[in-house]
Design an enzyme around this catalytic site. Structure first.
Site, PDB file in Angstrom:
ATOM      1  N   ALA A   1      52.721   3.409  -8.256  1.00  0.00           N
ATOM      2  CA  ALA A   1      51.321   3.820  -8.247  1.00  0.00           C
ATOM      3  C   ALA A   1      50.941   4.294  -9.641  1.00  0.00           C
ATOM      4  O   ALA A   1      51.704   5.007 -10.294  1.00  0.00           O
ATOM      5  CB  ALA A   1      51.138   4.967  -7.249  1.00  0.00           C
TER       6      ALA A   1
ATOM      7  N   SER B   1      50.910   2.951 -12.433  1.00  0.00           N
ATOM      8  CA  SER B   1      51.875   2.612 -13.484  1.00  0.00           C
ATOM      9  C   SER B   1      51.226   1.772 -14.579  1.00  0.00           C
ATOM     10  O   SER B   1      51.861   1.465 -15.584  1.00  0.00           O
ATOM     11  CB  SER B   1      53.057   1.844 -12.882  1.00  0.00           C
ATOM     12  OG  SER B   1      52.604   0.625 -12.315  1.00  0.00           O
TER      13      SER B   1
ATOM     14  N   ALA C   1      40.135  -9.801  -5.160  1.00  0.00           N
ATOM     15  CA  ALA C   1      40.296  -8.417  -4.707  1.00  0.00           C
ATOM     16  C   ALA C   1      40.737  -8.395  -3.253  1.00  0.00           C
ATOM     17  O   ALA C   1      40.142  -9.065  -2.409  1.00  0.00           O
ATOM     18  CB  ALA C   1      38.967  -7.678  -4.862  1.00  0.00           C
TER      19      ALA C   1
ATOM     20  N   ALA D   1      41.006  -5.373  -1.738  1.00  0.00           N
ATOM     21  CA  ALA D   1      40.431  -4.127  -1.208  1.00  0.00           C
ATOM     22  C   ALA D   1      39.248  -4.447  -0.316  1.00  0.00           C
ATOM     23  O   ALA D   1      38.497  -5.379  -0.583  1.00  0.00           O
ATOM     24  CB  ALA D   1      39.988  -3.222  -2.354  1.00  0.00           C
TER      25      ALA D   1
ATOM     26  N   HIS E   1      34.819  -1.005 -10.698  1.00  0.00           N
ATOM     27  CA  HIS E   1      35.890  -1.845 -11.250  1.00  0.00           C
ATOM     28  C   HIS E   1      35.359  -3.205 -11.696  1.00  0.00           C
ATOM     29  O   HIS E   1      35.749  -3.730 -12.725  1.00  0.00           O
ATOM     30  CB  HIS E   1      37.006  -2.038 -10.221  1.00  0.00           C
ATOM     31  CG  HIS E   1      37.882  -0.832 -10.061  1.00  0.00           C
ATOM     32  ND1 HIS E   1      38.888  -0.748  -9.138  1.00  0.00           N
ATOM     33  CD2 HIS E   1      37.906   0.342 -10.733  1.00  0.00           C
ATOM     34  CE1 HIS E   1      39.476   0.422  -9.235  1.00  0.00           C
ATOM     35  NE2 HIS E   1      38.901   1.104 -10.184  1.00  0.00           N
TER      36      HIS E   1
ATOM     37  N   GLU F   1      36.548 -11.867  -2.766  1.00  0.00           N
ATOM     38  CA  GLU F   1      37.229 -10.905  -1.903  1.00  0.00           C
ATOM     39  C   GLU F   1      38.095 -11.601  -0.873  1.00  0.00           C
ATOM     40  O   GLU F   1      37.664 -12.574  -0.255  1.00  0.00           O
ATOM     41  CB  GLU F   1      36.208  -9.989  -1.228  1.00  0.00           C
ATOM     42  CG  GLU F   1      35.732  -8.896  -2.179  1.00  0.00           C
ATOM     43  CD  GLU F   1      34.489  -8.161  -1.708  1.00  0.00           C
ATOM     44  OE1 GLU F   1      34.373  -7.956  -0.480  1.00  0.00           O
ATOM     45  OE2 GLU F   1      33.666  -7.802  -2.567  1.00  0.00           O
TER      46      GLU F   1
END
Lengths: 179, 179, 179
Positions: B19, B21, B42, B44, B58, B70
């Protein structure tokens, strides 16, 4: 490394990686690429029917070239008993052994010393598999914190005596040490 | 790797890291260093207002050189639909896709096979970002354990078909594989 | 990295690893291998008798060649105060400092900027030790998630300004960066 310099002794090789990182598969393939009698040292305990079935399935997957012995707690003495020039002992895995020791209330530092002493005096090639468990958040649970600490100390000592150490992620091995 | 040898197909590159990183940033910079049409895939889901705002931010950060599509669940078919020679598809990230699959009760092994099959037959360059989640203590929660197992298996399979795999820590990438 | 190019300034070296990975031991041995005055910058707080005893024991273990200073919260200003050509400052560790900042309700981004600015203008050699905490499952606890995010961002920024970054596992260091 005194242990690595005994004439005629096999190598000590450590595979360390996360859960489902492919470390057991890589360690097993490495063992099978070597010339020698293959011995699988399982630290899993067949505590219930599900676990027994899983162990039996893994044993069948490894095939007839492997002999399997079990050492959920007495790993150092079991290794000593089966140690011999030309054998390849694959220990899968150290963190499960450590977990068994903690749950059984055993003295972990003396078990660790016995393991290191056995590895230092081995004749066989010994390949060990273990889980990296220290790269997440500090666990809330006290036993989990103790397990994490003991795992880290065990890994440092085994790595110090090992000829080779490999870090495994996504089924790929990265050399950390190669004497 | 059969997939990597198809004439005219782009590379498959996997960035795996913890996470925060810096893995997404490195993957994005890598994509932008290549010649080709940039497509951000994406995984998400804009489930609530906070997430929608984050996704929009983003998207604005990436700038006009990127097109965003998406694929919270239908990642393999979305990839196939947008696959084309000269494109660079950046999938961010695999663990979020896996989490969406599990929460939606989808069949994870068949989704994984579909992804691997799509990667094997791609024409575009595909860069994938994912979280290493297996280097902490075994989680108490059963769903978390299943997620961790599935993530490990998914990473092994994607890494096996990838031309390049990079482990990311502290914003720095370490090559694990470079065919 | 502007900070690394100042004439006469010492190196910045970051050791990042899991719990009980041996990172502090490696960082200390590295410091002791260098010529210079050794200063240990402890971020642990002697909050209770057990912690005080532990800190005293560690101090005795390091021996007389080390001077110890404490900086549980005011790390940037403490570093600035003790900075000087020819000194070797070992900060152990960043994640504990971050945890202290969060528990004290401090402004983490401005503390981080102050640290990076201090590192960029250092004269001493600065060796930093920190925990990788982002490679496990997403924690349930909100504070733990925030800690994990902040740790990742802190590591990326320190690593960006560092001359050397080493990833530690099983007591072994793997170079991630070496300018």
């Amino acid at each position: 490394m005194a242990g690595s310099k005994l004439a005629g002794s096999g190598k000590v090789i450590l595979y360390i990686g996360g859960a489902r990182s492919g470390k057991s598969r890589l360690a097993q393939a490495r063992a099978e690429s070597m010339a020698g009698e293959l011995v699988y040292v399982a630290t899993a305990e067949a505590g219930d029917a599900e676990m027994s079935a899983r162990i039996a399935r893994h044993r069948a997957d490894r095939g007839a070239s492997w002999r399997t012995i079990e050492a959920p707690l007495e790993l150092p003495s079991t290794l000593k008993e089966h140690d011999s020039v030309g054998r390849i002992l694959l220990i899968d895995c150290l963190t499960l052994w450590l977990s068994n020791l903690l749950l059984a209330g055993r003295d972990v530092p003396s078990a660790r010393r016995a393991l290191i002493d056995t590895l230092a005096h081995r004749e066989a090639t010994v390949i060990l598999v273990t889980n990296e468990v220290g790269m997440g958040i500090v666990p809330d649970n006290e036993l989990a914190r103790r397990f994490r600490d003991e795992a880290g100390w065990l890994h440092q000592e085994v790595a110090a005596i090992a000829d080779e150490v490999l870090l495994v992620a996504a089924g790929l091995a990265l050399p950390l040490k190669n004497d």
